[in-house]
Design a protein around this motif. Structure first.
Motif, short mmCIF file in Angstrom:
data_model
loop_
_atom_site.label_atom_id
_atom_site.label_comp_id
_atom_site.label_asym_id
_atom_site.label_seq_id
_atom_site.Cartn_x
_atom_site.Cartn_y
_atom_site.Cartn_z
N UNK A 26 35.23 24.30 2.45
CA UNK A 26 34.75 25.63 2.05
C UNK A 26 33.45 25.93 2.79
N UNK A 27 33.32 27.18 3.18
CA UNK A 27 32.08 27.62 3.81
C UNK A 27 31.67 28.96 3.22
N UNK A 28 30.39 29.10 2.99
CA UNK A 28 29.83 30.36 2.52
C UNK A 28 29.28 31.09 3.73
N UNK A 29 29.69 32.35 3.88
CA UNK A 29 29.37 33.12 5.08
C UNK A 29 28.67 34.41 4.68
N UNK A 30 27.45 34.65 5.18
CA UNK A 30 26.80 35.94 4.91
C UNK A 30 27.34 37.01 5.86
N UNK A 31 27.65 38.18 5.29
CA UNK A 31 28.14 39.30 6.09
C UNK A 31 27.21 40.49 5.82
N UNK A 32 26.66 41.06 6.90
CA UNK A 32 25.75 42.20 6.76
C UNK A 32 26.56 43.46 6.50
#
Length: 166
Positions: A92-98
């Motif tokens: 699992x990876x947490x990805x910030x999206x603007x």
């Protein structure tokens, strides 16, 4: 592929990885029960159970509380315990999206499923929890077919694996 006991009765599975129909690797000896448990866990997380409820989008909901954790890692092992011949893992990876319209960051979670063949060639897929559910459920369905319809989530011994020592 079915794992069979000494009298030839299938009791678990090993995954045979293929790429465009060509053998790619063999991993996860006796991994069926874990896959069945993961399929249930993903479905429960998508419904908002446990820590997964803090994610508003069901596609960001996975059964693990840690933001970046491994859901499974299957490798090929020889009888002597040597590793080689392939690997299938899901992290699992947490990805910030603007989000420019809102002027803020939105966090998303995705499952990175990676397969490595016996030659060292790798492939990766980035999946939502919905897509992971379909993928894992299809593996479980195929495995149960190899086991002549036996349910991987059920253990044939009462209380086995549950901590219940009746």
């Amino acid at each position: 592929m079915a794992c069979k006991d000494s009298v030839g009765t299938p009791y678990e599975v090993t995954l045979e990885l293929r790429r465009d129909g060509t053998p790619y690797g063999s991993v996860g000896e006796r991994c069926g029960w874990l896959l069945a448990r993961l399929a249930r866990g993903v479905d429960e997380a998508r419904q908002g159970r446990g820590a997964a409820r803090r994610w508003t989008d069901p596609d960001d909901r996975f059964p693990d509380e840690d933001p970046d954790s491994e859901l499974f890692s299957f490798r090929y092992r020889t009888r002597a315990g040597l590793v080689g011949g392939g690997e299938l893992r899901c992290q699992l990876r947490t990805i910030p999206v603007w989000q420019a319209a809102k002027g803020e960051w939105r966090l998303t979670r995705r499952a990175y499923v990676e397969a490595w063949g016996s030659t060292g060639v790798g492939m990766r897929a980035v999946l939502t929890s919905s897509e992971l559910s379909v993928f894992v459920r299809s593996l479980v369905d195929e495995a149960e077919g190899c086991l002549k319809g036996r349910d991987l989530a059920r253990n044939p011994l009462d209380g086995a694996g549950t901590g219940d020592s009746r």
